[in-house]
Design a protein around this motif. Structure first.
Motif, PDB file in Angstrom:
ATOM      1  N   LEU A  46       7.321 -22.567  12.483  1.00  0.00           N
ATOM      2  CA  LEU A  46       6.857 -21.981  13.736  1.00  0.00           C
ATOM      3  C   LEU A  46       5.432 -21.234  13.700  1.00  0.00           C
ATOM      4  O   LEU A  46       4.690 -21.555  14.675  1.00  0.00           O
ATOM      5  CB  LEU A  46       7.876 -20.968  14.085  1.00  0.00           C
ATOM      6  N   PRO A  47       5.041 -20.842  12.511  1.00  0.00           N
ATOM      7  CA  PRO A  47       3.579 -20.349  12.583  1.00  0.00           C
ATOM      8  C   PRO A  47       2.721 -21.353  12.460  1.00  0.00           C
ATOM      9  O   PRO A  47       1.674 -21.538  12.950  1.00  0.00           O
ATOM     10  CB  PRO A  47       3.521 -19.526  11.200  1.00  0.00           C
ATOM     11  N   ILE A  48       3.113 -22.487  11.778  1.00  0.00           N
ATOM     12  CA  ILE A  48       2.322 -23.747  11.772  1.00  0.00           C
ATOM     13  C   ILE A  48       2.036 -24.370  13.107  1.00  0.00           C
ATOM     14  O   ILE A  48       1.013 -24.884  13.550  1.00  0.00           O
ATOM     15  CB  ILE A  48       2.820 -24.981  10.850  1.00  0.00           C
ATOM     16  N   TYR A  49       3.420 -24.557  13.889  1.00  0.00           N
ATOM     17  CA  TYR A  49       3.258 -24.926  15.233  1.00  0.00           C
ATOM     18  C   TYR A  49       2.249 -24.022  16.118  1.00  0.00           C
ATOM     19  O   TYR A  49       1.383 -24.542  16.731  1.00  0.00           O
ATOM     20  CB  TYR A  49       4.674 -24.496  15.904  1.00  0.00           C
ATOM     21  N   ILE A  50       2.280 -22.823  15.808  1.00  0.00           N
ATOM     22  CA  ILE A  50       1.347 -21.710  16.629  1.00  0.00           C
ATOM     23  C   ILE A  50      -0.240 -22.100  16.278  1.00  0.00           C
ATOM     24  O   ILE A  50      -1.141 -22.304  17.205  1.00  0.00           O
ATOM     25  CB  ILE A  50       1.706 -20.356  16.438  1.00  0.00           C
ATOM     26  N   VAL A  51      -0.417 -22.304  14.925  1.00  0.00           N
ATOM     27  CA  VAL A  51      -1.724 -22.800  14.461  1.00  0.00           C
ATOM     28  C   VAL A  51      -2.240 -24.064  15.371  1.00  0.00           C
ATOM     29  O   VAL A  51      -3.431 -24.182  15.704  1.00  0.00           O
ATOM     30  CB  VAL A  51      -1.912 -22.915  13.072  1.00  0.00           C
ATOM     31  N   ALA A  52      -1.344 -25.276  15.316  1.00  0.00           N
ATOM     32  CA  ALA A  52      -1.767 -26.297  15.824  1.00  0.00           C
ATOM     33  C   ALA A  52      -1.749 -26.243  17.232  1.00  0.00           C
ATOM     34  O   ALA A  52      -2.504 -26.743  18.033  1.00  0.00           O
ATOM     35  CB  ALA A  52      -0.532 -27.506  15.656  1.00  0.00           C
TER      36      ALA A  52
END
Length: 246
Positions: A46-52
């Protein structure tokens, strides 16, 4: 070593999706589930989703549908609240089945239109349909990271310009993913350790988002939306497989 190779690939695929390569991010959680529980995998990603997501907003910031966002954002909040309060009582397989049927129903209607060679007019961004599909998108995104098919069922019949479609999609799902962070932390799916791992994997997601944006801008509009429909079919069939076979 194998873990980091697979994790980097999962992050890159997620970035590709955020950059405009349709729904390939659906492969990320299954890939990470080879090494951990799916709920932990969803929390890690989820945090990687948000960065992208944030990078994708920068890429597609110049075009989006204000009316669609005014309808879909409040509706998705309702869906997330429903998901948070009912996640213990709703079967994940039931949600997957619902999402798969939504995707296949839309595709059947689209195929019927093509075979009949009728040129159906574009549907407007109306409030009743938007509230219904937006709520479903928020609910299914919260429970199983599968908000795409309900969203597609509402937006694709509008025949938006390609860049407007990408901008609207990016802004909506960035907001949805940000709203999912507090309940994910409360559920223990996002931890300090998972956040550190996400930080290391973020560059792969950013590279994927840049690559996806390059590819999506090159694709002619008809081919772009055809690929979306093919991806929707693959995702829907994959969800059916998970429900009835896995």
């Amino acid at each position: 070593m194998e873990y980091w190779i697979v994790a980097g690939l999962a992050a890159f695929l997620m970035g590709l999706s955020k950059g405009g390569v349709p729904m390939i991010a659906m492969l990320s959680v299954p890939l990470m589930s080879l090494f951990m529980d799916p709920a932990q995998a969803a929390g890690l990603l989820l945090p990687i989703y948000i960065v992208a997501d944030l990078y994708a907003i920068y890429l597609f910031r110049k075009a989006f549908s204000v009316r669609n966002l005014k309808i879909l954002l409040p509706a998705s909040v309702v869906g997330i609240v429903i998901g948070f309060t009912s996640v213990s009582y709703v079967s994940g397989d039931a949600v997957k089945l619902l999402v798969a049927l939504i995707g296949l129903f839309y595709l059947a209607k689209s195929l019927r239109g093509r075979l009949s060679k009728q040129d159906f007019p574009a549907k407007p961004a109306d409030i009743p349909r938007g509230v219904f599909w937006g709520t479903l998108a928020g609910l299914t995104s919260y429970i199983s990271h599968a908000g795409g098919p309900p969203y597609q069922a509402y937006v694709l019949p509008q025949r938006l310009d390609k860049m407007v479609y990408l901008g609207t999609t990016t802004i909506l799902f960035t907001a949805i993913n940000l709203m999912k962070v507090p309940p994910f932390i409360l559920a223990g799916q996002i931890t300090w350790d998972s956040s550190v791992q996400a930080l290391w994997l973020a560059p792969f997601a950013l590279a994927g988002a840049g690559s996806g944006a390059f590819v999506s801008r090159l694709l002619p509009e008809k081919i772009f939306f055809l690929i979306i429909e093919i991806a929707l079919a693959v995702v829907s069939l994959k969800l059916l497989y998970e429900v009835f076979v896995s």
